[in-house]
Write a protein that holds these residues in place. Sequence first.
Motif, PDB file in Angstrom:
ATOM      1  N   PHE A 215     -23.990 -28.795 -18.158  1.00  0.00           N
ATOM      2  CA  PHE A 215     -23.049 -29.543 -18.975  1.00  0.00           C
ATOM      3  C   PHE A 215     -23.469 -30.924 -19.343  1.00  0.00           C
ATOM      4  O   PHE A 215     -23.099 -31.281 -20.288  1.00  0.00           O
ATOM      5  CB  PHE A 215     -21.790 -29.585 -18.142  1.00  0.00           C
ATOM      6  CG  PHE A 215     -21.156 -28.227 -18.251  1.00  0.00           C
ATOM      7  CD1 PHE A 215     -20.079 -27.991 -19.112  1.00  0.00           C
ATOM      8  CD2 PHE A 215     -21.469 -27.462 -17.203  1.00  0.00           C
ATOM      9  CE1 PHE A 215     -19.596 -26.611 -19.346  1.00  0.00           C
ATOM     10  CE2 PHE A 215     -20.618 -25.915 -17.205  1.00  0.00           C
ATOM     11  CZ  PHE A 215     -19.965 -25.629 -18.108  1.00  0.00           C
TER      12      PHE A 215
ATOM     13  N   LEU B 118     -26.630 -31.427 -20.388  1.00  0.00           N
ATOM     14  CA  LEU B 118     -27.577 -31.093 -21.770  1.00  0.00           C
ATOM     15  C   LEU B 118     -26.850 -30.573 -22.787  1.00  0.00           C
ATOM     16  O   LEU B 118     -26.849 -30.727 -23.937  1.00  0.00           O
ATOM     17  CB  LEU B 118     -28.599 -29.970 -21.172  1.00  0.00           C
ATOM     18  CG  LEU B 118     -29.756 -30.513 -20.286  1.00  0.00           C
ATOM     19  CD1 LEU B 118     -30.593 -29.407 -19.851  1.00  0.00           C
ATOM     20  CD2 LEU B 118     -30.480 -31.498 -20.880  1.00  0.00           C
ATOM     21  N   MET B 119     -25.661 -29.910 -22.290  1.00  0.00           N
ATOM     22  CA  MET B 119     -24.877 -29.268 -23.461  1.00  0.00           C
ATOM     23  C   MET B 119     -23.931 -30.369 -24.218  1.00  0.00           C
ATOM     24  O   MET B 119     -23.854 -30.324 -25.301  1.00  0.00           O
ATOM     25  CB  MET B 119     -23.698 -28.345 -22.869  1.00  0.00           C
ATOM     26  CG  MET B 119     -23.096 -27.468 -23.762  1.00  0.00           C
ATOM     27  SD  MET B 119     -23.880 -26.403 -24.733  1.00  0.00           S
ATOM     28  CE  MET B 119     -24.387 -25.023 -23.789  1.00  0.00           C
TER      29      MET B 119
ATOM     30  N   GLY C 117     -26.681 -32.055 -26.351  1.00  0.00           N
ATOM     31  CA  GLY C 117     -27.039 -30.858 -27.698  1.00  0.00           C
ATOM     32  C   GLY C 117     -25.814 -30.929 -28.530  1.00  0.00           C
ATOM     33  O   GLY C 117     -26.276 -30.936 -29.865  1.00  0.00           O
TER      34      GLY C 117
ATOM     35  N   VAL D 269     -33.878 -29.948 -32.435  1.00  0.00           N
ATOM     36  CA  VAL D 269     -33.653 -30.675 -31.182  1.00  0.00           C
ATOM     37  C   VAL D 269     -32.259 -30.235 -30.576  1.00  0.00           C
ATOM     38  O   VAL D 269     -32.425 -29.928 -29.264  1.00  0.00           O
ATOM     39  CB  VAL D 269     -33.817 -32.076 -31.318  1.00  0.00           C
ATOM     40  CG1 VAL D 269     -33.544 -32.666 -30.108  1.00  0.00           C
ATOM     41  CG2 VAL D 269     -35.005 -32.610 -31.938  1.00  0.00           C
ATOM     42  N   ALA D 270     -31.240 -30.283 -31.324  1.00  0.00           N
ATOM     43  CA  ALA D 270     -29.845 -29.926 -30.948  1.00  0.00           C
ATOM     44  C   ALA D 270     -30.043 -28.424 -30.336  1.00  0.00           C
ATOM     45  O   ALA D 270     -29.258 -28.207 -29.245  1.00  0.00           O
ATOM     46  CB  ALA D 270     -28.820 -29.958 -31.951  1.00  0.00           C
ATOM     47  N   GLY D 271     -30.648 -27.437 -31.029  1.00  0.00           N
ATOM     48  CA  GLY D 271     -30.534 -26.047 -30.778  1.00  0.00           C
ATOM     49  C   GLY D 271     -31.047 -25.930 -29.313  1.00  0.00           C
ATOM     50  O   GLY D 271     -31.031 -25.150 -28.380  1.00  0.00           O
TER      51      GLY D 271
ATOM     52  N   LEU E 132     -31.646 -28.209 -26.960  1.00  0.00           N
ATOM     53  CA  LEU E 132     -30.941 -28.772 -25.694  1.00  0.00           C
ATOM     54  C   LEU E 132     -29.701 -27.784 -25.238  1.00  0.00           C
ATOM     55  O   LEU E 132     -29.453 -27.546 -24.135  1.00  0.00           O
ATOM     56  CB  LEU E 132     -30.456 -30.045 -26.345  1.00  0.00           C
ATOM     57  CG  LEU E 132     -31.262 -31.213 -26.241  1.00  0.00           C
ATOM     58  CD1 LEU E 132     -30.558 -32.567 -26.812  1.00  0.00           C
ATOM     59  CD2 LEU E 132     -31.600 -31.689 -24.630  1.00  0.00           C
ATOM     60  N   THR E 133     -29.101 -27.343 -26.283  1.00  0.00           N
ATOM     61  CA  THR E 133     -27.818 -26.489 -26.013  1.00  0.00           C
ATOM     62  C   THR E 133     -28.285 -24.997 -25.460  1.00  0.00           C
ATOM     63  O   THR E 133     -27.727 -24.490 -24.413  1.00  0.00           O
ATOM     64  CB  THR E 133     -27.073 -26.208 -27.083  1.00  0.00           C
ATOM     65  OG1 THR E 133     -27.582 -25.706 -28.290  1.00  0.00           O
ATOM     66  CG2 THR E 133     -26.142 -27.330 -27.470  1.00  0.00           C
TER      67      THR E 133
ATOM     68  N   VAL F 132     -31.442 -24.715 -23.837  1.00  0.00           N
ATOM     69  CA  VAL F 132     -32.020 -24.877 -22.681  1.00  0.00           C
ATOM     70  C   VAL F 132     -30.991 -25.166 -21.675  1.00  0.00           C
ATOM     71  O   VAL F 132     -31.248 -25.135 -20.322  1.00  0.00           O
ATOM     72  CB  VAL F 132     -33.173 -26.088 -22.744  1.00  0.00           C
ATOM     73  CG1 VAL F 132     -33.163 -26.802 -21.417  1.00  0.00           C
ATOM     74  CG2 VAL F 132     -34.320 -25.807 -23.531  1.00  0.00           C
ATOM     75  N   SER F 133     -29.740 -25.837 -21.928  1.00  0.00           N
ATOM     76  CA  SER F 133     -28.778 -26.174 -21.082  1.00  0.00           C
ATOM     77  C   SER F 133     -28.543 -25.157 -20.026  1.00  0.00           C
ATOM     78  O   SER F 133     -27.964 -25.107 -18.988  1.00  0.00           O
ATOM     79  CB  SER F 133     -27.560 -26.849 -21.738  1.00  0.00           C
ATOM     80  OG  SER F 133     -26.819 -25.844 -22.504  1.00  0.00           O
TER      81      SER F 133
END
Lengths: 87, 87
Positions: free
Chosen positions: A43, A45-46, A49, B13-15, B17-18, B20-21
């Motif tokens: 949560f 990292l989410m 992100g 980067v956003a993709g 992170l979400t 990898v989360s």
Amino acid sequence: MQSSGWIEGLGLVAGSLTTVSYLPQAMKVWRSRSTHDISLLMFSLMALGTFLWLTYGILLGSPALIFANGTSLTLVTWIGWFKLRYG
Amino acid sequence: MQSSGWIEGLGLVAGSLTTVSYLPQAMKVWRSRSTHDISLLMFSLMALGTFLWLTYGILLGSPALIFANGTSLTLVTWIGWFKLRYG
């Protein structure tokens, strides 16, 4: 962003589903106060992100990305806060 | 989709992170075999929504959306399968 109306509609349905998906999890932790099986790292990292997705959506002018990630960020932070509080 | 390189980089980067989360959550349920606090409805809605995001990304030709949602769909399905198996 150039896209036809139905494609943007599909994005809004997708965004509604992934956004709404956090609601039952948020309600579950609210009711049970039990977060043992939830990963704080997930949560965290989410949340980071989702914040960057929101920025990406603003820069691209994508209503679906802005709507979905703005709401998701709120719910993800809420769930993460319960995890921090109840462990 | 027309966007400059650094905006697409931000999306990636956003993709990342979400996407990898979901890994720490997937590893947590793999190790503990405990999924009591996880909402099946969350991961069901997330799987459907991620599938639609993937379709939206393909239609828009967005590398960030395709990469992020293709991988996320796999991890979300994995976590949901553990929830179904271990309750």
